[in-house]
Design a protein around this motif. Structure first.
Motif, mmCIF file in Angstrom:
data_model
loop_
_atom_site.group_PDB
_atom_site.id
_atom_site.type_symbol
_atom_site.label_atom_id
_atom_site.label_comp_id
_atom_site.label_asym_id
_atom_site.label_seq_id
_atom_site.Cartn_x
_atom_site.Cartn_y
_atom_site.Cartn_z
ATOM 1 N N ARG A 55 3.314 -14.711 11.973
ATOM 2 C CA ARG A 55 3.638 -16.080 11.571
ATOM 3 C C ARG A 55 2.372 -16.924 11.447
ATOM 4 O O ARG A 55 1.549 -16.943 12.352
ATOM 5 C CB ARG A 55 4.563 -16.690 12.643
ATOM 6 C CG ARG A 55 4.969 -18.089 12.380
ATOM 7 C CD ARG A 55 5.913 -18.211 11.226
ATOM 8 N NE ARG A 55 7.194 -17.549 11.487
ATOM 9 C CZ ARG A 55 8.082 -17.268 10.544
ATOM 10 N NH1 ARG A 55 7.830 -17.591 9.286
ATOM 11 N NH2 ARG A 55 9.203 -16.664 10.858
ATOM 12 N N ASP A 56 2.244 -17.560 10.296
ATOM 13 C CA ASP A 56 1.107 -18.462 10.091
ATOM 14 C C ASP A 56 1.119 -19.617 11.086
ATOM 15 O O ASP A 56 2.183 -20.140 11.417
ATOM 16 C CB ASP A 56 1.215 -19.069 8.688
ATOM 17 C CG ASP A 56 0.294 -18.350 7.726
ATOM 18 O OD1 ASP A 56 -0.273 -17.320 8.134
ATOM 19 O OD2 ASP A 56 0.148 -18.835 6.594
ATOM 20 N N ILE A 57 -0.031 -19.979 11.567
ATOM 21 C CA ILE A 57 -0.136 -21.233 12.321
ATOM 22 C C ILE A 57 -0.821 -22.229 11.399
ATOM 23 O O ILE A 57 -1.925 -21.961 10.918
ATOM 24 C CB ILE A 57 -0.971 -21.060 13.606
ATOM 25 C CG1 ILE A 57 -0.438 -19.880 14.431
ATOM 26 C CG2 ILE A 57 -0.950 -22.327 14.432
ATOM 27 C CD1 ILE A 57 -1.238 -19.606 15.679
ATOM 28 N N PRO A 58 -0.168 -23.344 11.106
ATOM 29 C CA PRO A 58 -0.749 -24.273 10.141
ATOM 30 C C PRO A 58 -2.022 -24.931 10.663
ATOM 31 O O PRO A 58 -2.227 -25.064 11.869
ATOM 32 C CB PRO A 58 0.354 -25.305 9.927
ATOM 33 C CG PRO A 58 1.208 -25.218 11.139
ATOM 34 C CD PRO A 58 1.117 -23.812 11.622
ATOM 35 N N ASN A 59 -2.815 -25.376 9.714
ATOM 36 C CA ASN A 59 -4.021 -26.152 10.015
ATOM 37 C C ASN A 59 -4.944 -25.468 11.018
ATOM 38 O O ASN A 59 -5.429 -26.085 11.957
ATOM 39 C CB ASN A 59 -3.644 -27.544 10.537
ATOM 40 C CG ASN A 59 -2.927 -28.359 9.479
ATOM 41 O OD1 ASN A 59 -3.095 -28.085 8.295
ATOM 42 N ND2 ASN A 59 -2.148 -29.320 9.891
ATOM 43 N N THR A 60 -5.141 -24.187 10.822
ATOM 44 C CA THR A 60 -6.098 -23.478 11.655
ATOM 45 C C THR A 60 -7.103 -22.832 10.714
ATOM 46 O O THR A 60 -6.838 -22.684 9.524
ATOM 47 C CB THR A 60 -5.416 -22.385 12.489
ATOM 48 O OG1 THR A 60 -4.562 -21.627 11.649
ATOM 49 C CG2 THR A 60 -4.612 -22.962 13.626
ATOM 50 N N PRO A 61 -8.254 -22.444 11.219
ATOM 51 C CA PRO A 61 -9.237 -21.779 10.355
ATOM 52 C C PRO A 61 -8.613 -20.535 9.709
ATOM 53 O O PRO A 61 -7.685 -19.957 10.261
ATOM 54 C CB PRO A 61 -10.354 -21.387 11.326
ATOM 55 C CG PRO A 61 -10.139 -22.179 12.552
ATOM 56 C CD PRO A 61 -8.715 -22.570 12.601
ATOM 57 N N ILE A 114 -7.801 -17.264 11.622
ATOM 58 C CA ILE A 114 -6.661 -17.156 12.527
ATOM 59 C C ILE A 114 -5.480 -16.741 11.664
ATOM 60 O O ILE A 114 -4.936 -17.538 10.913
ATOM 61 C CB ILE A 114 -6.340 -18.497 13.215
ATOM 62 C CG1 ILE A 114 -7.580 -19.088 13.880
ATOM 63 C CG2 ILE A 114 -5.196 -18.328 14.210
ATOM 64 C CD1 ILE A 114 -7.980 -18.430 15.163
ATOM 65 N N ALA A 159 0.415 -15.968 14.570
ATOM 66 C CA ALA A 159 0.845 -15.661 15.933
ATOM 67 C C ALA A 159 1.835 -14.508 15.904
ATOM 68 O O ALA A 159 2.609 -14.352 14.966
ATOM 69 C CB ALA A 159 1.488 -16.876 16.574
ATOM 70 N N PRO A 175 -2.171 -15.145 19.507
ATOM 71 C CA PRO A 175 -2.838 -15.434 18.229
ATOM 72 C C PRO A 175 -3.578 -14.193 17.718
ATOM 73 O O PRO A 175 -4.073 -13.390 18.509
ATOM 74 C CB PRO A 175 -3.814 -16.557 18.586
ATOM 75 C CG PRO A 175 -4.045 -16.428 20.048
ATOM 76 C CD PRO A 175 -2.831 -15.781 20.644
ATOM 77 N N PHE A 204 -13.149 -21.573 18.633
ATOM 78 C CA PHE A 204 -12.616 -21.236 17.319
ATOM 79 C C PHE A 204 -12.921 -22.274 16.265
ATOM 80 O O PHE A 204 -13.369 -21.964 15.192
ATOM 81 C CB PHE A 204 -11.103 -21.022 17.375
ATOM 82 C CG PHE A 204 -10.741 -19.647 17.838
ATOM 83 C CD1 PHE A 204 -11.697 -18.657 17.935
ATOM 84 C CD2 PHE A 204 -9.436 -19.348 18.169
ATOM 85 C CE1 PHE A 204 -11.364 -17.388 18.364
ATOM 86 C CE2 PHE A 204 -9.091 -18.083 18.592
ATOM 87 C CZ PHE A 204 -10.063 -17.102 18.691
ATOM 88 N N GLU A 205 -12.643 -23.524 16.590
ATOM 89 C CA GLU A 205 -12.806 -24.513 15.538
ATOM 90 C C GLU A 205 -14.152 -25.203 15.646
ATOM 91 O O GLU A 205 -14.708 -25.335 16.730
ATOM 92 C CB GLU A 205 -11.676 -25.535 15.581
ATOM 93 C CG GLU A 205 -10.658 -25.221 14.520
ATOM 94 C CD GLU A 205 -9.251 -25.426 14.996
ATOM 95 O OE1 GLU A 205 -8.560 -26.220 14.359
ATOM 96 O OE2 GLU A 205 -8.864 -24.806 15.992
#
Lengths: 713, 158
Positions: B36-42, B45, B48, B57, B150-151
């Motif tokens: 599953r995509d996690i929005p607004n991440t690099p 990533i 999840a 993750p 990460f960010e």
């Protein structure tokens, strides 16, 4: 073979804190005029349990201190002493002092001896104050006879006895078959020798005259041991714990006269043995008493009686929520239910495996039946397990009578506290997190809300103000209300203050609700002067933050001169949430059902464009902005970016701001188990947590207030 | 630690290059599945994953190291690693094209991070191990997979 006593310490502390709470409640309920002897009994029993327990575990200072309290209580119980307000205050103070001592011991920190001594002194002063009409011939418990006449001396002797080296005479006569059971006296002596100085004398009397009759497997020897060690009887008992039934054992404390005590005069030395024996008896008795209690109490948890009136029954619930113990007491009924449910589950499992083994289309029906039962049972099991985490809100409420009592004395106000719905059950986490905010709200009501008696009389109100703490369920939420009949919030003053502090512009137009909410802003206080109770303007913002963290909200209702009500609304549990699943492109998200106001399909012309970019629509006379989820989350697989083709879910941010969330499709409503995203990763703006769907895939749960904030950036 | 002590490393393939992680950090290896995509991440990533009730993750190091075009095929694998952070252990998965081998490498055989010029940042490497037929880059799992980095982290190419 000494048993590690530390493993029982936690239980002791838990029980002691419960006892302290019970004592506190009992003391607060003592009606000066007509004293209920049962009430005093309850307090006495609690003190007694603590004394017994602390003696057993070697917390001698606690035992000695409690002993003085007990003496005072005992006189009250027997009617030899009147219950005065002053005595109650002293006892309340000593409950606090005991709690501090226990806290210090639990944290393995040194006890503040000077404070303890100070409290002990005031207790003793109270004890010695004329009233005691002790008659030695009176049939009082054995402890009293020895101690009451000169309590101060007795207490100090007791302390010195416990502190000075002790000589124990141990007579150990093993039965013949001691060695057969695999026990070795030498090992036990070695263990005793570790406790202190040990002198062993062998006693050969038991040896048979004729060596022919000697059975090499039998033990014919006996020993007289003298142990000089500063230990309690129980520690010696521990050594012999395994051979108790296989020997004749006597452990006697040698007459302390032979022990050189500092500044001991004859009278004290003579009193001593008399005291020590009863103290030991009491300790032994206390152990017996404390044991059966827990079962009795945990069964009674569900008893519907009011806590304040019946502290004995409720003492199990008195555990302070703030003590952050990792264990909870569970009503045995709940556990029985669980076991029942698991049994059912096992039956269904065997039924299903049977149906699976010799499967034919004929028993398809049975298989289906089994599956549907399985589903039902799983749901029930889930509910019961969740139920275990549910505790009555009373865990939080029970501290308030004391708080109100103390504060009203300090502030010289007359206040009556009413508790309503204290058996309402809430998740344990909620209980832990809500107590601080609640204390804050109640203190505020006391300090700012309720007026001083003269002022109340002038206004034509009853002299005694009232604060009501109420808890009840509403929908999927629990509502906790703090209601007072004080002066209420003054909108004009609030407004002026906010303008003064630069929190709002002086021409801002605010609704009543918004004005009331000003008190939650940091640095906002309307109290004319600071007191140590409240008024610094920190706190209310913390209250709101704490409550929001729990996913709840606060509402204020107030009428000037009549009173105000703060209602905290919280989700029942933090582990499961009712959610609406939605899709945007390939992604599935969960919106908490509690945040959804309604959902609708847009029609042409309903959408207004603002400055070319923003979008809004009219709903019940209010223009709501539209947030496109696919834009915020950069989802490229979105089905259609045309508002008319998707669905708009109207959601409610916690602060009353609403907006429309544009998504592709609504799927279904379901209960989802909340899984932390932060545990292995980090928090993401607009996402509160994650969950696992029926097909095993992950879905993210939207954080509506966070989303609204995100869209504003 | 004895400098000649052997440590086992699990080596895996990222677009033809060999990387290694300490085997004690590896919790399990799984086949590729939709995550599953996690929005607004690099972009590295990947999303999840549900690992027996825990949300894990998944990081694609190929994207992280900007190694080029990545594909997800049925033989793509996910290596689940235990990462030590300041706050304790977190569990994170990484995507790899294939698992190769378990190598015993003594500390003596690990070459210090070579200076490959300013173009490549070596801060996430423990060092290099050169075997007869291959060169393995040993990753510092606790650094490269620490969620706190990460960010906003400078990419591996400075």
């Amino acid at each position: 073979m000494s048993i590690d006593m530390e493993q029982f310490h936690q239980v002791f502390f838990e029980e002691s804190f419960e006892c302290l709470d019970a004592m506190e409640t009992g003391l607060l309920n003592l009606d000066m005029g007509a004293v209920d002897s049962e009430e005093i009994n309850t307090i006495f029993r609690a003190a007694h349990s603590i004394k017994g327990g602390s003696g057993t575990f070697g917390f001698d200072n606690v035992a000695a201190y409690t002993h003085v309290m007990e003496t005072l209580l005992d006189e009250m119980r027997d009617g030899r002493r009147d219950v005065t307000q002053q005595a109650v205050e002293v006892l309340l103070g000593s409950v606090d002092c005991l709690r501090e001592m226990l806290n210090a011991i639990e944290a393995k920190e040194p006890v503040d001896e000077s404070r303890v001594a100070e409290h002990k002194k005031s207790l003793e002063t109270e004890l010695n104050s004329a009233q005691s009409t002790t008659d030695e011939s009176e049939s009082t418990p054995v402890v009293q006879e020895a101690v009451t006449p000169e309590p101060t001396v007795a207490a100090s002797i007791e302390a010195s006895v416990l502190a000075s080296p002790v000589v124990w005479d141990i007579k150990f006569v093993p039965h013949e078959d001691l060695l057969v059971t695999g026990n070795d006296p030498v090992r036990m002596f070695r263990e005793l020798a570790e406790l202190g100085k040990l002198d062993v004398t062998i006693n050969l009397e038991g040896l048979p005259d004729n060596l022919d009759g000697l059975n090499p497997e039998f033990c014919y020897l006996a020993w007289d041991l003298v142990l000089t060690a500063d230990v309690g009887k129980d520690e010696i008992d521990d050594v012999f714990a395994w051979v108790e039934d296989e020997c004749d054992l006597s452990i006697v404390l040698r007459d302390p006269v032979v022990v050189p005590l500092n500044n001991t005069d004859d009278t004290q030395a003579l009193v001593l043995p008399e005291i020590v024996a009863p103290v030991q008896e009491v300790m032994a008795a206390a152990e017996e008493i404390t044991e059966p209690e827990p079962t009795e109490e945990s069964v009674e948890i569900t008893d519907e009686t009011t806590v304040i009136v019946a502290p004995k029954e409720k003492s199990a619930e008195k555990k302070k929520a703030a003590s952050h113990t990792a264990s909870i007491r569970v009503d045995t009924g709940k556990i029985d239910g669980l076991i029942n449910m698991v049994g059912e589950l096992v039956i269904i499992q065997s039924m299903l495996s049977l149906a699976g083994e010799n499967f034919s289309t004929d028993n398809l029906d049975r298989l289906k039946l089994g599956l549907s039962q399985l589903e039902r049972h799983t749901r029930e099991l889930q509910e019961s397990v969740m139920n275990i985490r549910m505790l009555p809100i009373n865990f939080v409420f029970s501290r308030f009578p004391r708080l109100v009592h103390d504060l009203s004395l300090k502030l010289e106000k007359k206040i009556e506290l009413k508790l309503v719905g204290e058996n309402t059950e809430v998740d344990k986490t909620v209980i832990e997190m809500i107590s601080d905010p609640l204390v804050h709200l109640v203190r505020n009501s006391l300090d700012h809300g309720i007026e001083i008696p003269e002022e109340r009389l002038k206004k034509g109100k009853p002299e005694t103000g009232s604060i009501t703490l109420a808890a009840y369920h509403r929908g999927g939420n629990i509502v906790i209300e703090v209601k007072d009949d004080g002066k209420g919030l003054n909108k004009e003053v609030l407004r002026q203050k906010a303008i003064e502090k630069g929190l709002i512009a002086d021409n801002a137009i605010l609704t009543d609700k918004q004005i009331y909410h000003l008190i939650f802003m940091a640095g906002f206080s309307t109290a004319e002067k600071l007191t140590d109770v409240s008024g610094r303007g920190v706190g209310m913002d913390v209250v709101r933050r704490n409550i929001q963290e729990l996913g709840g909200s606060v509402e204020i209702d107030s009428e000037l001169g009549v009173g105000s009500t703060m209602s905290i609304s919280l989700p029942l549990t933090l582990a499961i949430l009712d959610g609406q699943s939605i899709t945007v492109g390939d992604e599935t998200y969960i919106i908490p059902l509690s945040a959804i106001v309604e959902s609708m399909n847009m029609e042409e012309g309903q959408i207004n464009h603002v400055v070319g970019k923003g979008e809004a629509f009219l709903l019940h006379g209010e223009y709501l902005p539209i947030i496109r989820l696919h834009e915020i989350f950069n989802i490229t697989s979105v089905k259609s970016s045309n508002l008319i083709e998707g669905t708009v879910v109207v959601v409610d941010g916690l602060d009353g701001s609403r907006c429309g969330l544009f998504v592709d499709e609504l799927l279904g409503q379901q209960q989802v188990v909340i899984k932390s995203l932060e545990k292995n990763y980090r928090s993401i703006d607009g996402i509160s947590s994650a969950t696992i769907l029926g097909d095993g895939s992950v879905a993210l749960i939207l954080d509506i207030p966070g989303l609204i904030k995100l869209s504003n950036q | 630690m004895d400098s000649s002590a052997m440590t086992q490393y699990l080596t895996f393939d990222l677009l033809g290059e060999m990387y290694g992680v300490e085997i004690l950090k590896v919790k399990e290896i799984r086949g590729w599945e939709e995550i599953r995509d996690i929005p607004n991440t690099p972009d590295y990533i990947k999303g999840a994953l549900n690992l027996r009730g825990e949300i894990i993750p998944i990081v694609d190091l190929r994207v992280r190291f900007m190694m080029g075009e990545v594909t997800y095929t049925p033989i793509t694998i996910i290596i689940i690693l235990a990462v030590q952070t300041d706050t304790g252990e977190t569990v994170i998965g990484i995507v790899a094209d294939a698992v190769s081998d378990v190598l015993d490498i003594s500390r003596d055989d690990i070459q210090e991070k070579p200076n490959l010029g300013s173009k490549i940042d070596m801060q996430f490497m423990l060092g290099l191990s050169v075997t007869a037929d291959n060169m393995v880059m040993l990753l510092d799992v606790d650094k490269v997979l620490n969620p706190n980095y990460f960010e906003g982290l400078p990419s591996i190419l400075s």
